[in-house]
Design an enzyme around this catalytic site. Structure first.
Site, PDB file in Angstrom:
ATOM      1  N   ASP A  40     -43.112  12.663 -25.422  1.00 28.08           N
ATOM      2  CA  ASP A  40     -43.490  12.290 -27.087  1.00 28.08           C
ATOM      3  C   ASP A  40     -44.159  13.561 -27.491  1.00 28.08           C
ATOM      4  O   ASP A  40     -45.205  14.178 -27.005  1.00 28.08           O
ATOM      5  CB  ASP A  40     -44.224  10.989 -27.189  1.00 28.08           C
ATOM      6  CG  ASP A  40     -44.269  10.580 -28.601  1.00 28.08           C
ATOM      7  OD1 ASP A  40     -44.756  11.473 -29.262  1.00 28.08           O
ATOM      8  OD2 ASP A  40     -44.071   9.275 -28.837  1.00 28.08           O
ATOM      9  N   ILE A  41     -43.726  13.978 -28.720  1.00 24.52           N
ATOM     10  CA  ILE A  41     -44.191  15.410 -29.134  1.00 24.52           C
ATOM     11  C   ILE A  41     -45.707  14.913 -29.940  1.00 24.52           C
ATOM     12  O   ILE A  41     -46.421  15.977 -30.197  1.00 24.52           O
ATOM     13  CB  ILE A  41     -43.513  16.030 -30.468  1.00 24.52           C
ATOM     14  CG1 ILE A  41     -42.839  15.148 -31.001  1.00 24.52           C
ATOM     15  CG2 ILE A  41     -42.526  17.171 -29.856  1.00 24.52           C
ATOM     16  CD1 ILE A  41     -42.330  15.709 -32.383  1.00 24.52           C
ATOM     17  N   HIS A  52     -36.651   2.765 -28.078  1.00 22.33           N
ATOM     18  CA  HIS A  52     -37.369   3.715 -27.089  1.00 22.33           C
ATOM     19  C   HIS A  52     -38.640   2.920 -26.624  1.00 22.33           C
ATOM     20  O   HIS A  52     -39.115   2.095 -27.356  1.00 22.33           O
ATOM     21  CB  HIS A  52     -37.766   4.954 -27.920  1.00 22.33           C
ATOM     22  CG  HIS A  52     -38.486   4.989 -29.133  1.00 22.33           C
ATOM     23  ND1 HIS A  52     -37.791   4.518 -30.297  1.00 22.33           N
ATOM     24  CD2 HIS A  52     -39.884   4.771 -29.270  1.00 22.33           C
ATOM     25  CE1 HIS A  52     -38.790   4.625 -31.276  1.00 22.33           C
ATOM     26  NE2 HIS A  52     -40.170   4.702 -30.532  1.00 22.33           N
ATOM     27  N   HIS A  95     -42.037   3.633 -24.827  1.00 20.17           N
ATOM     28  CA  HIS A  95     -43.295   4.650 -24.644  1.00 20.17           C
ATOM     29  C   HIS A  95     -44.030   4.320 -23.276  1.00 20.17           C
ATOM     30  O   HIS A  95     -44.170   3.142 -23.174  1.00 20.17           O
ATOM     31  CB  HIS A  95     -44.437   4.315 -25.784  1.00 20.17           C
ATOM     32  CG  HIS A  95     -44.025   4.843 -27.094  1.00 20.17           C
ATOM     33  ND1 HIS A  95     -44.406   5.766 -27.706  1.00 20.17           N
ATOM     34  CD2 HIS A  95     -43.618   3.770 -28.224  1.00 20.17           C
ATOM     35  CE1 HIS A  95     -44.083   5.775 -28.960  1.00 20.17           C
ATOM     36  NE2 HIS A  95     -43.477   4.641 -29.179  1.00 20.17           N
TER      37      HIS A  95
HETATM   38  P1  AMP Z   1     -42.124   4.558 -33.097  1.00 20.73           P
HETATM   39  O1  AMP Z   1     -40.819   4.668 -33.545  1.00 20.73           O
HETATM   40  O2  AMP Z   1     -43.265   3.840 -33.875  1.00 20.73           O
HETATM   41  O3  AMP Z   1     -42.139   4.289 -31.709  1.00 20.73           O
HETATM   42  O4  AMP Z   1     -42.664   6.105 -32.935  1.00 20.73           O
HETATM   43  C1  AMP Z   1     -41.642   6.960 -32.607  1.00 20.73           C
HETATM   44  C2  AMP Z   1     -42.186   8.009 -31.576  1.00 20.73           C
HETATM   45  O5  AMP Z   1     -41.425   9.160 -31.457  1.00 20.73           O
HETATM   46  C3  AMP Z   1     -43.590   8.693 -32.232  1.00 20.73           C
HETATM   47  O6  AMP Z   1     -44.653   8.667 -31.151  1.00 20.73           O
HETATM   48  C4  AMP Z   1     -43.278  10.223 -32.389  1.00 20.73           C
HETATM   49  O7  AMP Z   1     -44.366  11.001 -31.896  1.00 20.73           O
HETATM   50  C5  AMP Z   1     -41.953  10.386 -31.588  1.00 20.73           C
HETATM   51  N1  AMP Z   1     -41.298  11.450 -31.811  1.00 20.73           N
HETATM   52  C6  AMP Z   1     -40.728  11.448 -33.006  1.00 20.73           C
HETATM   53  N2  AMP Z   1     -40.073  12.459 -33.084  1.00 20.73           N
HETATM   54  C7  AMP Z   1     -39.642  13.184 -32.021  1.00 20.73           C
HETATM   55  C8  AMP Z   1     -39.435  14.377 -31.386  1.00 20.73           C
HETATM   56  N3  AMP Z   1     -38.310  15.029 -32.005  1.00 20.73           N
HETATM   57  N4  AMP Z   1     -39.586  14.421 -30.075  1.00 20.73           N
HETATM   58  C9  AMP Z   1     -40.458  13.678 -29.454  1.00 20.73           C
HETATM   59  N5  AMP Z   1     -41.027  12.820 -29.869  1.00 20.73           N
HETATM   60  C10 AMP Z   1     -40.656  12.473 -31.066  1.00 20.73           C
END
Ligand code: AMP
Length: 133
Positions: A29-30, A93, A95
C-alpha cells in the site's frame, strides 16, 4: 474503465509487487499504516469483496495467508491484522497490516511517509520471505 488496481496488474501503473499467481496479486500500500502494509487483490476486477464468487473468494484468503506469513517473517510485530474497507478503490482488496495493538490498524490515523528506498527495501525482504513460506 479499468480500476487503478487492474492497471497495476496489467503493468500500466507501477507497484511495489510482493507476489502474484494466476488469480491474485499482492503489492505494498502506498499510504501504509505500518511498514509492510500490503494489499492482496483478485486479478479479476470486482468492486465489492462479497460479490466475488465462492471459489475465488476462498482462494484469496489462502493466498493472503502466505503473504501474511512472509510479512511476519521480516517485520517485527505481534501478528498481521486484516481489514477490508473498499471505500476508496472499487476493486476488492484485503489490507494486511503488521500490528502490535488495535491502534495500529486504525485507518483514520495519519499514514507513514516512506521513501522509494524504504519501499524497495521492504518489498525485497517480503518477496524473499514469500519464497520460503
Ligand atoms: P480502501 O479502498 O478504503 O480500502 O483504500 C484503498 C487503499 O489503496 C488505500 O490504503 C490506498 O493507500 C491504497 N492505494 C491507492 N492507490 C494505490 C496505488 N497506486 N498503489 C498502492 N496502494 C494504493
Amino acid at each position: 474503465m479499468a480500476s487503478i488496481f487492474s492497471k497495476i496488474v496489467n503493468g500500466e501503473i507501477p507497484s511495489y509487487k510482493i507476489a502474484e499467481d494466476n488469480n491474485y496479486y499482492a503489492f505494498l500500500d502506498i499510504n501504509p499504516l505500518a511498514k509492510g502494509h500490503t494489499l492482496v487483490i483478485p486479478k479479476k476486477e470486482v468492486d465489492y469483496i462479497f460479490d466475488i464468487d465462492d471459489i475465488l473468494l476462498g482462494g484469496i484468503m489462502i493466498f493472503a495467508k502466505k503473504v501474511a506469513h512472509a510479512i511476519e517473517k521480516v517485520t517485527p510485530c505481534k501478528r498481521i491484522g486484516i481489514a477490508v474497507l473498499g471505500l476508496e478503490v472499487p476493486h476488492a482488496h484485503i489490507h494486511l497490516v503488521p500490528i502490535n495493538g488495535a491502534n495500529d490498524i486504525d485507518f483514520s490515523k495519519p499514514k507513514l511517509k516512506l521513501s522509494a528506498e524504504e519501499f524497495n527495501e521492504i518489498t525485497a525482504k517480503i518477496k524473499e520471505a514469500f519464497q520460503t513460506v
